[in-house]
Design a protein around this motif. Sequence first.
Motif, mmCIF file in Angstrom:
data_model
loop_
_atom_site.group_PDB
_atom_site.id
_atom_site.type_symbol
_atom_site.label_atom_id
_atom_site.label_comp_id
_atom_site.label_asym_id
_atom_site.label_seq_id
_atom_site.Cartn_x
_atom_site.Cartn_y
_atom_site.Cartn_z
ATOM 1 N N VAL A 8 -7.779 38.642 89.239
ATOM 2 C CA VAL A 8 -8.141 39.993 89.666
ATOM 3 C C VAL A 8 -6.959 40.620 90.393
ATOM 4 N N ASN A 9 -6.760 41.929 90.213
ATOM 5 C CA ASN A 9 -5.697 42.590 90.963
ATOM 6 C C ASN A 9 -6.224 43.071 92.312
ATOM 7 N N LYS A 10 -5.333 43.626 93.139
ATOM 8 C CA LYS A 10 -5.719 44.072 94.484
ATOM 9 C C LYS A 10 -6.703 45.233 94.469
ATOM 10 N N GLN A 11 -6.776 45.955 93.369
ATOM 11 C CA GLN A 11 -7.717 47.061 93.260
ATOM 12 C C GLN A 11 -9.103 46.578 92.833
ATOM 13 N N GLY A 12 -9.243 45.294 92.568
ATOM 14 C CA GLY A 12 -10.538 44.731 92.199
ATOM 15 C C GLY A 12 -10.823 44.749 90.710
ATOM 16 N N GLN A 13 -9.814 45.010 89.902
ATOM 17 C CA GLN A 13 -9.994 45.025 88.451
ATOM 18 C C GLN A 13 -9.788 43.615 87.902
ATOM 19 N N THR A 14 -10.738 43.147 87.116
ATOM 20 C CA THR A 14 -10.622 41.826 86.506
ATOM 21 C C THR A 14 -9.606 41.898 85.383
ATOM 22 N N ARG A 15 -8.613 41.029 85.434
ATOM 23 C CA ARG A 15 -7.578 40.974 84.405
ATOM 24 C C ARG A 15 -7.806 39.824 83.428
ATOM 25 N N LEU A 16 -8.519 38.801 83.874
ATOM 26 C CA LEU A 16 -8.818 37.653 83.017
ATOM 27 C C LEU A 16 -10.080 37.004 83.555
ATOM 28 N N SER A 17 -10.982 36.643 82.663
ATOM 29 C CA SER A 17 -12.181 35.922 83.092
ATOM 30 C C SER A 17 -12.547 34.882 82.050
ATOM 31 N N LYS A 18 -13.022 33.765 82.531
ATOM 32 C CA LYS A 18 -13.501 32.693 81.653
ATOM 33 C C LYS A 18 -14.723 32.092 82.318
ATOM 34 N N TYR A 19 -15.822 32.068 81.584
ATOM 35 C CA TYR A 19 -17.072 31.496 82.086
ATOM 36 C C TYR A 19 -17.368 30.206 81.349
ATOM 37 N N TYR A 20 -17.789 29.190 82.082
ATOM 38 C CA TYR A 20 -18.107 27.893 81.496
ATOM 39 C C TYR A 20 -19.612 27.682 81.369
ATOM 40 N N GLU A 21 -20.384 28.658 81.802
ATOM 41 C CA GLU A 21 -21.824 28.688 81.622
ATOM 42 C C GLU A 21 -22.167 30.072 81.098
ATOM 43 N N HIS A 22 -23.220 30.161 80.291
ATOM 44 C CA HIS A 22 -23.603 31.466 79.749
ATOM 45 C C HIS A 22 -24.095 32.377 80.871
ATOM 46 N N VAL A 23 -23.517 33.564 80.918
ATOM 47 C CA VAL A 23 -23.932 34.597 81.861
ATOM 48 C C VAL A 23 -23.970 35.904 81.074
ATOM 49 N N ASP A 24 -25.105 36.613 81.108
ATOM 50 C CA ASP A 24 -25.214 37.894 80.412
ATOM 51 C C ASP A 24 -24.123 38.840 80.879
ATOM 52 N N ILE A 25 -23.682 39.708 79.980
ATOM 53 C CA ILE A 25 -22.583 40.621 80.281
ATOM 54 C C ILE A 25 -22.906 41.520 81.469
ATOM 55 N N ASN A 26 -24.145 41.983 81.589
ATOM 56 C CA ASN A 26 -24.528 42.824 82.729
ATOM 57 C C ASN A 26 -24.463 42.042 84.032
ATOM 58 N N LYS A 27 -24.887 40.797 83.991
ATOM 59 C CA LYS A 27 -24.837 39.959 85.187
ATOM 60 C C LYS A 27 -23.401 39.587 85.529
ATOM 61 N N ARG A 28 -22.549 39.446 84.522
ATOM 62 C CA ARG A 28 -21.127 39.161 84.772
ATOM 63 C C ARG A 28 -20.486 40.285 85.578
ATOM 64 N N THR A 29 -20.771 41.507 85.168
ATOM 65 C CA THR A 29 -20.199 42.668 85.859
ATOM 66 C C THR A 29 -20.627 42.678 87.319
ATOM 67 N N LEU A 30 -21.908 42.471 87.560
ATOM 68 C CA LEU A 30 -22.416 42.454 88.930
ATOM 69 C C LEU A 30 -21.827 41.276 89.708
ATOM 70 N N LEU A 31 -21.792 40.093 89.087
ATOM 71 C CA LEU A 31 -21.234 38.907 89.730
ATOM 72 C C LEU A 31 -19.772 39.125 90.091
ATOM 73 N N GLU A 32 -18.987 39.618 89.146
ATOM 74 C CA GLU A 32 -17.566 39.851 89.398
ATOM 75 C C GLU A 32 -17.363 40.874 90.512
ATOM 76 N N THR A 33 -18.159 41.928 90.522
ATOM 77 C CA THR A 33 -18.049 42.940 91.574
ATOM 78 C C THR A 33 -18.301 42.330 92.942
ATOM 79 N N GLU A 34 -19.356 41.544 93.057
ATOM 80 C CA GLU A 34 -19.697 40.930 94.343
ATOM 81 C C GLU A 34 -18.673 39.876 94.766
ATOM 82 N N VAL A 35 -18.239 39.063 93.818
ATOM 83 C CA VAL A 35 -17.261 38.012 94.111
ATOM 84 C C VAL A 35 -15.935 38.627 94.546
#
Length: 149
Positions: A8-35
């Motif tokens: 992730v960059n300093k502005q909070g934009q995800t530049r690369l993501s890899k999930y090892y468990e299935h996570v719905d795309i909508n939940k990924r967005t929310l998870l990434e935002t919170e993380v």
Amino acid sequence: MIKFFLMVNKQGQTRLSKYYEHVDINKRTLLETEVIKSCLSRSNEQCSFIEYKDFKLIYRQYAALFIVVGVNDTENEMAIYEFIHNFVEVLDEYFSRVSELDVSFFNTVFHGTWQTHSGPYQTSSRSVTQAGVQWCDHGSLHPGSPGLK
């Protein structure tokens, strides 16, 4: 066990993501935002290990990039912290000082690197980390000679 890996960059934009468990795309967005919000809001003096919901976050900052790894409660934080550092060392050596632009440009290479590891990835060895990067075709990353087509 590693649940996800984010760059992730300093502005909070995800530049690369890899999930090892299935996570719905909508939940990924929310998870990434919170993380990302949890990690970016911390000062440099605070610990790089965060208890978050039912897992732990381990993160490190390198210049303008944050690398965040989500793991289960039984994972060794220091081993993951070292894994992040070794991963960045290998990328720096392989690509000569990785930047945010490199991550965006070489996203398919990084994505392919993660594809070589189909299951949980655990290591504290740089050589194992390097093995995941070495499959790449070195010649395909650099432009060819001007006279050759």
